[in-house]
Design a protein around this motif. Sequence first.
Motif, PDB file in Angstrom:
ATOM      1  N   ASP A  68     -29.978-125.474 -33.195  1.00 29.08           N
ATOM      2  CA  ASP A  68     -28.966-126.029 -32.294  1.00 29.08           C
ATOM      3  C   ASP A  68     -27.785-126.618 -33.049  1.00 29.08           C
ATOM      4  O   ASP A  68     -27.962-127.392 -34.003  1.00 29.08           O
ATOM      5  CB  ASP A  68     -29.581-127.139 -31.426  1.00 29.08           C
ATOM      6  CG  ASP A  68     -30.225-126.613 -30.151  1.00 29.08           C
ATOM      7  OD1 ASP A  68     -30.272-125.376 -29.975  1.00 29.08           O
ATOM      8  OD2 ASP A  68     -30.680-127.437 -29.334  1.00 29.08           O
ATOM      9  N   ASP A 111     -22.346-127.462 -29.519  1.00 22.18           N
ATOM     10  CA  ASP A 111     -22.237-127.010 -28.129  1.00 22.18           C
ATOM     11  C   ASP A 111     -23.612-126.891 -27.479  1.00 22.18           C
ATOM     12  O   ASP A 111     -23.756-127.069 -26.263  1.00 22.18           O
ATOM     13  CB  ASP A 111     -21.490-125.685 -28.047  1.00 22.18           C
ATOM     14  CG  ASP A 111     -22.270-124.536 -28.656  1.00 22.18           C
ATOM     15  OD1 ASP A 111     -22.796-124.699 -29.771  1.00 22.18           O
ATOM     16  OD2 ASP A 111     -22.359-123.470 -28.018  1.00 22.18           O
ATOM     17  N   ASP A 112     -24.650-126.610 -28.290  1.00 17.64           N
ATOM     18  CA  ASP A 112     -26.011-126.527 -27.749  1.00 17.64           C
ATOM     19  C   ASP A 112     -26.509-127.898 -27.315  1.00 17.64           C
ATOM     20  O   ASP A 112     -27.202-128.026 -26.298  1.00 17.64           O
ATOM     21  CB  ASP A 112     -26.961-125.948 -28.801  1.00 17.64           C
ATOM     22  CG  ASP A 112     -26.568-124.550 -29.230  1.00 17.64           C
ATOM     23  OD1 ASP A 112     -26.207-123.737 -28.361  1.00 17.64           O
ATOM     24  OD2 ASP A 112     -26.611-124.268 -30.451  1.00 17.64           O
ATOM     25  N   GLU A 128     -20.153-121.825 -25.414  1.00 14.89           N
ATOM     26  CA  GLU A 128     -19.799-121.753 -26.826  1.00 14.89           C
ATOM     27  C   GLU A 128     -18.290-121.821 -27.014  1.00 14.89           C
ATOM     28  O   GLU A 128     -17.533-121.158 -26.296  1.00 14.89           O
ATOM     29  CB  GLU A 128     -20.338-120.451 -27.406  1.00 14.89           C
ATOM     30  CG  GLU A 128     -20.102-120.275 -28.883  1.00 14.89           C
ATOM     31  CD  GLU A 128     -20.657-118.953 -29.381  1.00 14.89           C
ATOM     32  OE1 GLU A 128     -19.886-117.974 -29.425  1.00 14.89           O
ATOM     33  OE2 GLU A 128     -21.863-118.898 -29.698  1.00 14.89           O
ATOM     34  N   SER A 133     -15.968-127.109 -29.973  1.00 13.53           N
ATOM     35  CA  SER A 133     -15.206-126.916 -31.200  1.00 13.53           C
ATOM     36  C   SER A 133     -13.708-126.986 -30.952  1.00 13.53           C
ATOM     37  O   SER A 133     -12.946-127.481 -31.789  1.00 13.53           O
ATOM     38  CB  SER A 133     -15.561-125.574 -31.839  1.00 13.53           C
ATOM     39  OG  SER A 133     -15.151-125.519 -33.174  1.00 13.53           O
ATOM     40  N   ASP A 172     -16.196-125.060 -37.657  1.00  7.30           N
ATOM     41  CA  ASP A 172     -16.619-124.472 -36.389  1.00  7.30           C
ATOM     42  C   ASP A 172     -17.942-125.124 -36.031  1.00  7.30           C
ATOM     43  O   ASP A 172     -18.959-124.896 -36.687  1.00  7.30           O
ATOM     44  CB  ASP A 172     -16.782-122.957 -36.533  1.00  7.30           C
ATOM     45  CG  ASP A 172     -17.198-122.273 -35.236  1.00  7.30           C
ATOM     46  OD1 ASP A 172     -17.609-122.967 -34.287  1.00  7.30           O
ATOM     47  OD2 ASP A 172     -17.111-121.030 -35.176  1.00  7.30           O
ATOM     48  N   ASP A 219     -19.754-124.818 -33.284  1.00  2.00           N
ATOM     49  CA  ASP A 219     -20.460-124.277 -32.125  1.00  2.00           C
ATOM     50  C   ASP A 219     -21.253-122.991 -32.324  1.00  2.00           C
ATOM     51  O   ASP A 219     -22.102-122.696 -31.484  1.00  2.00           O
ATOM     52  CB  ASP A 219     -19.466-124.019 -30.988  1.00  2.00           C
ATOM     53  CG  ASP A 219     -18.902-125.295 -30.394  1.00  2.00           C
ATOM     54  OD1 ASP A 219     -19.242-126.380 -30.893  1.00  2.00           O
ATOM     55  OD2 ASP A 219     -18.101-125.222 -29.450  1.00  2.00           O
ATOM     56  N   ARG A 220     -20.972-122.206 -33.336  1.00  2.00           N
ATOM     57  CA  ARG A 220     -21.550-120.865 -33.344  1.00  2.00           C
ATOM     58  C   ARG A 220     -22.621-120.695 -34.414  1.00  2.00           C
ATOM     59  O   ARG A 220     -22.686-121.438 -35.376  1.00  2.00           O
ATOM     60  CB  ARG A 220     -20.436-119.831 -33.519  1.00  2.00           C
ATOM     61  CG  ARG A 220     -19.534-119.769 -32.286  1.00  2.00           C
ATOM     62  CD  ARG A 220     -18.433-118.740 -32.415  1.00  2.00           C
ATOM     63  NE  ARG A 220     -17.344-119.175 -33.272  1.00  2.00           N
ATOM     64  CZ  ARG A 220     -16.180-118.544 -33.370  1.00  2.00           C
ATOM     65  NH1 ARG A 220     -15.966-117.443 -32.664  1.00  2.00           N
ATOM     66  NH2 ARG A 220     -15.239-118.993 -34.179  1.00  2.00           N
ATOM     67  N   HIS A 221     -23.447-119.691 -34.201  1.00  2.00           N
ATOM     68  CA  HIS A 221     -24.533-119.351 -35.119  1.00  2.00           C
ATOM     69  C   HIS A 221     -24.167-118.095 -35.891  1.00  2.00           C
ATOM     70  O   HIS A 221     -23.453-117.234 -35.386  1.00  2.00           O
ATOM     71  CB  HIS A 221     -25.836-119.133 -34.347  1.00  2.00           C
ATOM     72  CG  HIS A 221     -26.219-120.302 -33.495  1.00  2.00           C
ATOM     73  ND1 HIS A 221     -26.879-121.395 -33.994  1.00  2.00           N
ATOM     74  CD2 HIS A 221     -25.994-120.565 -32.182  1.00  2.00           C
ATOM     75  CE1 HIS A 221     -27.060-122.273 -33.025  1.00  2.00           C
ATOM     76  NE2 HIS A 221     -26.526-121.800 -31.919  1.00  2.00           N
ATOM     77  N   ASP A 247     -25.387-113.849 -29.464  1.00  2.00           N
ATOM     78  CA  ASP A 247     -26.322-114.656 -28.681  1.00  2.00           C
ATOM     79  C   ASP A 247     -27.623-114.767 -29.472  1.00  2.00           C
ATOM     80  O   ASP A 247     -28.345-113.780 -29.631  1.00  2.00           O
ATOM     81  CB  ASP A 247     -26.584-113.995 -27.320  1.00  2.00           C
ATOM     82  CG  ASP A 247     -27.524-114.793 -26.431  1.00  2.00           C
ATOM     83  OD1 ASP A 247     -28.036-115.843 -26.881  1.00  2.00           O
ATOM     84  OD2 ASP A 247     -27.754-114.362 -25.283  1.00  2.00           O
TER      85      ASP A 247
END
Length: 556
Positions: free
Chosen positions: A469, A472-473, A479, A483, A501, A503-505, A526
């Motif tokens: 996580d 944003d999670d 998503e 950020s 950033d 928020d992203r994976h 995703d």
Amino acid sequence: MTSRYRSSKASQGLDSLSPRRRTVVKAAAATAVLAGPLAAALPARAATDTPSFLHGVASGDPLPDGILLWTRVTPTAEAIPGSGLGPDTEVSWVVAKDKAFTTVVAKGSTTATATSDHTVKADIRGLEPATDYWFRFSAGGTDSPVARTRTAPAANADVSGLRFGVVSCANWEGGYFSAYRHLAARNDLDGWLHLGDYIYEYKSGEYAARGTVVRPHAPANEIITLADYRTRHAKYKTDPDLQALHLKAPVIAIWDDHEFADNAWSGGAVNHTEGAEGTWTARKAAAKQAYFEWMPVRPAVEGTTYRRLRFGKLADLSLLDLRSFRSQQASTASGSVDDANRTITGRAQLDWLKAGLKASDTKWRLVGNSVMIAPFVIGSLTADLLKPLAKLLGLPQDGIGINTDQWDGYTHDRRELLDHLRSNAIGNTVFLTGDIHMAWANDVPVDAGTYPLSASAATEFVVTSVTSDNLDDIVKVPEGTVSAVTAPVIEAANRHVHWVDTDRHGYGVLDITTARAQMDYYVLSDRTDPNATSKWVRSYRTRSGTQKVERTYDPV
């Protein structure tokens, strides 16, 4: 496989770091291991006594003349990881210059026993530098999958290019490991760096994807015993995307806290209750034993992960262990982050790092660093964003602007290291970092308070989480929403931060030439989709001699 070591004559081309909320430990965490939970660490197969290689094969720690090979054999149906059951089994290995094994260069055998959980390591020497090899294991007439690996260049070789995948923070229950699949598909990596949190220790459901378990891990309880840690490692090694990446390139790994327990330090962890969960000494020893059994990593000083690898004249890589020797994290209210008696590295490791950086004669000095070294203050965030950010960073939610689990909590060690770089004119030092579940591109200033007027001693590329996580999670919004608000505030309050950033994976690809070191940042569509796509989003580089990060607009 495209060769990525190029001669100089060739063309240049926190885990929700949430403080523990519990006050009691569930009894299951300390019970004897049961067959059912252990079986979950194996992929489905028919019950048979034919030896099988259910957890894949791997290689790691490349040297100019050698490579470390790894596998785990399941000799009989009852020889489940962590069970302590199963007969001694002879396992042979063969290394060749071609995938068809027509040119065999090394072979041998060893005995896999329950004492080492039927894991096998073969430290192969006598190989040629900068060379692709293929290898496989065999037992009882069964062959393992065939894997590719690669040796490092000769120490004095003129090497004009290196390329590594870079990852951290892969939480099984938080999603699928698509990042590994996309790295495996590249076919252009000399190796890949795992900067910590290869596994997570939590009980099932405690740390998932926005509170939802995407896929249950094993065992279901929080891992405490040697059997627990073995079972959790085994479960991870059943992941097809992780197996695919191990088949394609050697890994260079260090541990962070979740290979032990959240916010681990030398004498304990936030996620450890002394007594109710046994002693920290015993738990740490179990975690380390399982790690070295299940990972293609050579134990370094006193069974730690700090060690150094060299890649010709182009780069050396100092790998740190920032858990085994560190002092307990400071209380943000105590003001003790500047205490000279507190350490994140330990005296011996810091001296080793300083000496290695000073003596280095390579073009680049890379540092595998599990927690962020660049200073960071939160700045003026609204309360609705400050609280989840503080939760992610493990901070009090009243706005204290440091994360004491990072180098920010051990400023004396950081100051000593950065002063050493500056006073000895040691340039081209690049820290490669994970842990924080965000992507960053940072200068590492000698004095953040006056930056950019003060000098930058190094640069830092931080990769986001594979699945764990991020901001944003925690807020549970679409998503990119968080950020868009937080990144400008963070960058304004931290002028050495060129990009963040939250928020992203995803993952990174580090490409090094004599002229620059560049990190390409990739994100996943995703993390909860096993078929997630990947796309490039940003690139930053540091040019030789600058000690500063700049944006570049094309991936390598």
